[in-house]
Write a protein that holds these residues in place. Structure first.
Motif, short mmCIF file in Angstrom:
data_model
loop_
_atom_site.label_atom_id
_atom_site.label_comp_id
_atom_site.label_asym_id
_atom_site.label_seq_id
_atom_site.Cartn_x
_atom_site.Cartn_y
_atom_site.Cartn_z
N GLU A 60 0.84 -1.21 0.00
CA GLU A 60 0.00 0.00 0.00
C GLU A 60 0.87 1.25 0.00
OE1 GLU A 60 -3.99 -1.62 2.31
OE2 GLU A 60 -2.29 -0.92 3.50
N LYS A 61 1.94 1.25 0.81
CA LYS A 61 2.85 2.39 0.85
C LYS A 61 3.49 2.63 -0.51
CE LYS A 61 4.18 2.20 5.69
NZ LYS A 61 5.22 1.87 6.63
N MET A 62 3.87 1.54 -1.18
CA MET A 62 4.51 1.66 -2.48
C MET A 62 3.56 2.29 -3.50
SD MET A 62 6.74 -1.87 -2.60
CE MET A 62 7.06 -1.72 -4.35
N GLN A 63 2.27 1.96 -3.43
CA GLN A 63 1.30 2.54 -4.35
C GLN A 63 1.14 4.05 -4.13
OE1 GLN A 63 -2.49 0.54 -4.43
NE2 GLN A 63 -1.54 -1.47 -4.44
N LEU A 64 1.36 4.50 -2.90
CA LEU A 64 1.18 5.91 -2.57
C LEU A 64 2.44 6.74 -2.81
CD1 LEU A 64 -0.83 5.31 0.70
CD2 LEU A 64 -1.73 6.33 -1.40
N ASP A 65 3.61 6.07 -2.85
CA ASP A 65 4.88 6.79 -2.97
C ASP A 65 4.95 7.72 -4.17
OD1 ASP A 65 6.04 5.91 -0.66
OD2 ASP A 65 7.32 4.40 -1.62
N GLU A 66 4.35 7.32 -5.29
CA GLU A 66 4.46 8.13 -6.50
C GLU A 66 3.77 9.49 -6.36
OE1 GLU A 66 1.62 7.09 -9.90
OE2 GLU A 66 1.61 5.23 -8.73
N PHE A 67 2.88 9.64 -5.38
CA PHE A 67 2.12 10.87 -5.23
C PHE A 67 2.74 11.85 -4.23
CE2 PHE A 67 -0.97 7.52 -6.31
CZ PHE A 67 -1.47 8.05 -7.50
N VAL A 68 3.66 11.37 -3.40
CA VAL A 68 4.15 12.15 -2.26
C VAL A 68 4.72 13.50 -2.69
CG1 VAL A 68 5.88 12.18 -0.41
CG2 VAL A 68 4.48 10.15 -0.78
N ASP A 69 5.47 13.55 -3.78
CA ASP A 69 6.08 14.81 -4.20
C ASP A 69 5.06 15.82 -4.71
OD1 ASP A 69 8.58 13.91 -3.49
OD2 ASP A 69 9.11 13.25 -5.51
N ALA A 70 3.84 15.37 -4.99
CA ALA A 70 2.80 16.27 -5.50
C ALA A 70 1.84 16.76 -4.41
CB ALA A 70 2.02 15.57 -6.61
N ILE A 71 2.09 16.37 -3.15
CA ILE A 71 1.25 16.87 -2.04
C ILE A 71 1.56 18.35 -1.83
CG2 ILE A 71 0.79 16.69 0.44
CD1 ILE A 71 1.43 13.67 0.22
N HIS A 72 0.52 19.16 -1.73
CA HIS A 72 0.68 20.61 -1.55
C HIS A 72 0.31 21.00 -0.12
CE1 HIS A 72 0.58 24.90 -2.27
NE2 HIS A 72 -0.60 24.91 -1.68
N ARG B 85 0.77 10.32 8.33
CA ARG B 85 2.22 10.26 8.05
C ARG B 85 2.52 9.09 7.10
NH1 ARG B 85 5.17 13.99 10.54
NH2 ARG B 85 4.45 14.85 12.52
N ALA B 86 1.82 7.97 7.27
CA ALA B 86 2.03 6.81 6.39
C ALA B 86 1.64 7.13 4.95
CB ALA B 86 1.24 5.60 6.91
N LEU B 87 0.69 8.05 4.76
CA LEU B 87 0.30 8.45 3.41
C LEU B 87 1.38 9.30 2.74
CD1 LEU B 87 -3.46 9.48 3.85
CD2 LEU B 87 -2.53 7.30 3.04
N GLY B 88 2.32 9.80 3.53
CA GLY B 88 3.40 10.61 2.97
C GLY B 88 3.29 12.08 3.32
N ILE B 89 2.33 12.43 4.17
CA ILE B 89 2.19 13.82 4.61
C ILE B 89 3.27 14.07 5.66
CG2 ILE B 89 0.71 15.46 5.83
CD1 ILE B 89 -1.69 13.94 4.56
#
Length: 112
Positions: free
Chosen positions: A19-31, A76-80
């Motif tokens: 699940e974390k791997m699927q979310l990793d691609e979006f982390v840099d686009a969090i505003h 935090r696990a979502l990448g925030i």
């Protein structure tokens, strides 16, 4: 203005590695918004990429398809990434990819 704990999972629901791997691609686009405040709290909103919502596990959502209020461990696990003391207190329902956070003004992390 307390947190409606009925809108959270009963306890933090950790993400699996896949699940974390699927979310990793979006982390840099969090505003992250600038901070704003009132007399008691400082606030900020965090805007997730809309496509990211599709990769978040279904049990992070309520019966209406709105993201639940997330425990710190969950967001935090979502990448925030933000400093200590922030609490997810609301989702902007017309735009469910926008998460609202608050913490007490002049928050000082506990000393250990």
């Amino acid at each position: 203005m307390g947190i409606d704990v009925s809108r959270r999972n009963p306890k933090p629901r950790p993400l699996s590695e896949s699940e974390k791997m699927q979310l990793d691609e979006f982390v840099d686009a969090i505003h992250y918004s600038a901070r704003y405040d009132d007399k008691k709290f400082e606030y900020r909103h965090v805007q997730l990429p809309k496509q990211m919502l599709k990769a978040i596990p279904k049990d992070y959502f309520d019966g209406r398809g709105t993201l639940k209020l997330l425990w710190e461990e969950e967001w935090r696990a979502l990448g925030i990434t933000q400093s200590l003391g922030w609490e997810h207190y609301e989702v902007h329902e017309p735009e469910p990819h926008i998460l609202l956070f608050k913490r007490p003004l002049n928050y000082q992390p506990p000393m250990h």
